[in-house]
Scaffold this active site. Structure first.
Site, mmCIF file in Angstrom:
data_model
loop_
_atom_site.group_PDB
_atom_site.id
_atom_site.type_symbol
_atom_site.label_atom_id
_atom_site.label_comp_id
_atom_site.label_asym_id
_atom_site.label_seq_id
_atom_site.Cartn_x
_atom_site.Cartn_y
_atom_site.Cartn_z
ATOM 1 N N SER A 1 0.748 -1.183 -0.130
ATOM 2 C CA SER A 1 -0.152 0.004 0.186
ATOM 3 C C SER A 1 0.646 1.286 -0.067
ATOM 4 O O SER A 1 0.547 2.444 0.509
ATOM 5 C CB SER A 1 -0.992 0.047 1.115
ATOM 6 O OG SER A 1 -1.802 -1.031 1.175
ATOM 7 N N LEU A 2 2.061 1.425 -0.560
ATOM 8 C CA LEU A 2 2.836 2.505 -0.755
ATOM 9 C C LEU A 2 2.165 3.173 -2.063
ATOM 10 O O LEU A 2 2.895 4.349 -1.887
ATOM 11 C CB LEU A 2 4.375 2.088 -1.051
ATOM 12 C CG LEU A 2 5.115 1.377 0.197
ATOM 13 C CD1 LEU A 2 6.443 1.082 -0.270
ATOM 14 C CD2 LEU A 2 5.223 2.535 1.294
ATOM 15 N N GLY A 3 1.534 2.907 -2.644
ATOM 16 C CA GLY A 3 1.020 3.658 -3.953
ATOM 17 C C GLY A 3 1.876 3.566 -5.392
ATOM 18 O O GLY A 3 2.062 4.223 -6.004
ATOM 19 N N THR B 1 17.141 4.614 6.453
ATOM 20 C CA THR B 1 17.170 4.155 4.973
ATOM 21 C C THR B 1 17.479 2.600 4.916
ATOM 22 O O THR B 1 17.480 1.820 3.892
ATOM 23 C CB THR B 1 18.378 4.777 4.328
ATOM 24 O OG1 THR B 1 19.793 4.229 5.159
ATOM 25 C CG2 THR B 1 18.284 6.123 4.380
ATOM 26 N N LYS B 2 17.711 1.973 6.219
ATOM 27 C CA LYS B 2 17.941 0.469 6.119
ATOM 28 C C LYS B 2 17.017 -0.605 5.344
ATOM 29 O O LYS B 2 17.298 -1.417 4.771
ATOM 30 C CB LYS B 2 18.123 0.082 7.568
ATOM 31 C CG LYS B 2 18.899 -1.168 7.645
ATOM 32 C CD LYS B 2 20.257 -1.407 6.942
ATOM 33 C CE LYS B 2 21.355 -0.690 7.831
ATOM 34 N NZ LYS B 2 22.400 -0.970 7.158
ATOM 35 N N PRO B 3 15.585 0.033 5.930
ATOM 36 C CA PRO B 3 14.684 -1.017 5.162
ATOM 37 C C PRO B 3 14.545 -0.864 3.529
ATOM 38 O O PRO B 3 14.503 -1.904 2.929
ATOM 39 C CB PRO B 3 13.240 -0.383 5.483
ATOM 40 C CG PRO B 3 13.610 0.227 6.862
ATOM 41 C CD PRO B 3 14.848 0.690 6.682
ATOM 42 N N CYS C 1 -26.286 0.637 -10.361
ATOM 43 C CA CYS C 1 -26.394 -1.031 -10.436
ATOM 44 C C CYS C 1 -27.591 -1.248 -9.356
ATOM 45 O O CYS C 1 -28.822 -1.323 -9.361
ATOM 46 C CB CYS C 1 -25.315 -1.501 -10.004
ATOM 47 S SG CYS C 1 -25.157 -3.283 -10.358
ATOM 48 N N HIS D 1 -22.469 0.839 -14.581
ATOM 49 C CA HIS D 1 -21.502 1.466 -13.703
ATOM 50 C C HIS D 1 -21.072 2.380 -14.324
ATOM 51 O O HIS D 1 -19.824 2.388 -14.996
ATOM 52 C CB HIS D 1 -20.445 0.192 -13.274
ATOM 53 C CG HIS D 1 -20.985 -0.521 -12.163
ATOM 54 N ND1 HIS D 1 -20.774 -0.350 -10.699
ATOM 55 C CD2 HIS D 1 -21.638 -1.961 -12.324
ATOM 56 C CE1 HIS D 1 -21.310 -1.314 -10.301
ATOM 57 N NE2 HIS D 1 -21.822 -2.139 -11.068
ATOM 58 N N GLU E 1 -19.364 5.206 -13.206
ATOM 59 C CA GLU E 1 -18.127 5.844 -12.466
ATOM 60 C C GLU E 1 -16.806 5.035 -13.173
ATOM 61 O O GLU E 1 -15.684 5.832 -13.031
ATOM 62 C CB GLU E 1 -17.837 5.012 -10.863
ATOM 63 C CG GLU E 1 -17.830 3.544 -10.719
ATOM 64 C CD GLU E 1 -19.361 3.119 -10.686
ATOM 65 O OE1 GLU E 1 -19.224 1.899 -9.862
ATOM 66 O OE2 GLU E 1 -20.189 3.365 -11.192
#
Length: 534
Positions: free
Chosen positions: A13-15, A188-190, A381, A507, A509
């Protein structure tokens, strides 16, 4: 042809999807034809049977493919229409490989992850290249580097990058740079460990995108560059945006991501003209007007369950230079406390799609409240089916009216299973899916919204308006404003004596874009803005 692969590290979930879509936006604004695709390591054939609480919305494409919601970002952020070629899961890969094995396509060889599974993955990239003929293909690899299920995909793109050559393949890694409050610094290690995992299998990222809560200063970038073997200018920041995800392309352009991609891939392309995109974003950030609408659903707790609906509302709001405040209301809470307790003071009510009977009576009460109090109503819907049920109960007087999905024994099944669905046993990919044609009735609100007699929209449903009750419902005032070309299926309904009461079986959208809001969403927001707050 150039290939960009986007991977993610440290956490999910970082994008990655937004980063990939944003890069696609920037390259498209530079005059390049860009196609995006998503490789998902999970074993489901597609996300069509997955719970929205677990996976978010299922995004449906023109050809009926049920895909990951990131493909919604891809289509919204670029001008392309994608197909089932653009989403691949481990389940789909293994299904294809095993089918070939059963046919004897491997000529008796032992079937293995390498080369058979990896070849299948690479073949999908080549097929997209061959059939869609883009200048650039951006491929997002789902999951997190180090996940066991993602290894075949990483090995496949490693091989592919080697086959097409360094000047034609670029690896971009999106990684978390966490801020440790006790230490008072970014760590920064990860990121180093995540990059090390990639390098172990032979993937060397050319660009590192750092997701962080705090600004990533130059000394942090230099450290990442040193330990991850990239140039310092190739370590860029992608901080959380303050207002809207549509700021992300602008932020990444400031970080020169599109310049880096073009330089590393030896692409000659002019600088992008982002003026229209900036204007759209400005309408979101600093609108001159404000309106409040409700979305009444059963998956309200999870933002991603109705992701495309929320984005379509934003598009329509920006077109009206208005901030649309979405009040998310759990339909079950309306069942407990009544509609007025939750809907008073709102200027519009939208009921989205869904499956199962949980929360259904709350949605019906919300629809009744909108109809009786002349509040703009938009049903999508299931939201259309709810509108028909509510009208049948409270206007026609069939108090037991229902859908056979919720009550198989009702005497007035105004919503029933599609004829072709009655013998379906396999749930995955078996609904009425993809683009279908709808004919609109001149003089109706639907016709006025679209300015067209014929439209195409994307569908995903099993149940349908029951035409056996059409004559009586129309006689009581329900307007069927859109139907299938053969006239057998009702696709849109509305009411005449109402400022805006429109519902559709499809739908809409899925077809809304930032500078091209969908007509129904545009009309709904306009009607809500004209609604007096009581």
């Amino acid at each position: 042809m150039k290939y960009i692969f986007v991977t993610g590290g440290v956490v999910s979930s970082l994008g990655k999807g937004l980063a990939a879509a944003s890069l696609g936006t920037l390259l498209e604004h530079r005059g390049l034809k860009v196609i995006l695709q998503k490789f998902d390591p999970y074993l489901n054939i597609d996300p069509g049977t997955m719970n929205p609480f677990e996976h978010g919305e299922v995004y449906v494409l023109d050809d009926g493919a049920e895909t990951d919601l990131d493909l919604g970002h891809y289509e919204r952020f670029t001008s392309t229409n994608l197909s089932r070629l653009n989403n691949l899961t481990s389940g789909r890969v293994y299904e294809s490989v095993l089918a070939k094995e059963r046919r004897g396509a491997y000529l008796g060889h032992t079937v293995q992850v390498i080369p058979h599974v990896t070849n299948e993955i690479k073949d999908r990239i080549r097929q997209v290249a061959r059939e869609m003929r883009p200048d650039v293909i951006i491929t997002e690899i789902g999951g997190t580097v180090g996940d066991i299920e993602g290894l075949p995909f990483l090995e496949a793109i490693r091989q592919f990058g080697q086959e097409v050559g360094r000047d034609n393949a670029l690896f971009i890694h999106v990684t978390l740079v966490p801020y440790i409050k006790a230490a008072g610094e970014l760590k920064t290690k990860p990121t180093q460990q995540s990059i090390a995992k990639l390098r172990e299998i032979g993937i060397f990222p050319g660009v590192i995108i750092c997701r962080a809560e705090r600004p990533v200063e130059q000394d942090v970038r230099d450290k990442i560059a040193l330990f991850c073997n990239v140039a310092p200018e190739n370590v860029i920041e992608c901080a959380d945006v303050k207002h809207t995800i549509y700021e992300v392309p602008l932020k990444l352009h400031e970080e020169k991501l599109d310049d880096l991609a073009c330089n590393l891939l030896k692409i000659e392309a002019p600088q992008p003209d982002l003026s229209r995109w900036r204007k759209f974003v400005q309408h979101i950030i600093s609108p001159s007007r404000h309106v409040r609408v409700a979305v009444v659903g059963k998956y309200i707790e999870l933002q991603d369950a109705y992701k495309s609906i929320y984005e379509a509302i934003i598009h329509a709001g920006a077109a009206h230079d208005a901030r649309v405040e979405v009040v998310r209301i759990d339909a079950e809470e309306i069942e407990k406390a009544g509609a007025a307790a939750h809907l008073t003071g709102l200027q519009g009510i939208l009921v989205p799609g869904g499956f199962g009977d949980r929360g259904t009576e709350g949605k019906i009460k919300a629809c009744q409240y909108a109809r009786e109090n002349k509040i703009p109503y938009f049903g999508i819907c299931l939201g259309m089916q709810i509108a028909v049920i509510e009208f049948a109960r409270n206007v026609v007087g069939w108090t037991d009216a229902n859908s056979t999905e919720f009550n198989k024994n009702t005497a007035h099944p105004v919503i029933s299973l599609l004829e072709e669905q009655k013998h379906v046993t396999q749930k995955g990919g078996s609904m009425r899916l993809g683009t279908w044609v709808t004919d609109l009735v001149p003089g109706t609100k639907a016709f006025d919204l679209y300015h067209s007699a014929t439209i195409t929209e994307r569908h995903r449903h099993r149940y349908e308006f029951n035409s056996e009750f059409k004559e009586e419902l129309e006689g009581a005032g329900l307007v069927i404003s859109g139907s299938s070309p053969d006239g057998l299926l009702a696709e849109m309904v509305e009411l005449n004596d109402h400022p805006f009461f429109v519902a559709c079986q499809f739908h809409p959208e899925f077809l809304s874009k930032p500078n091209h809001p969908h007509p129904i969403f545009y009309g709904f927001v306009k009607a809500a803005m004209n609604q007096q707050v009581v």
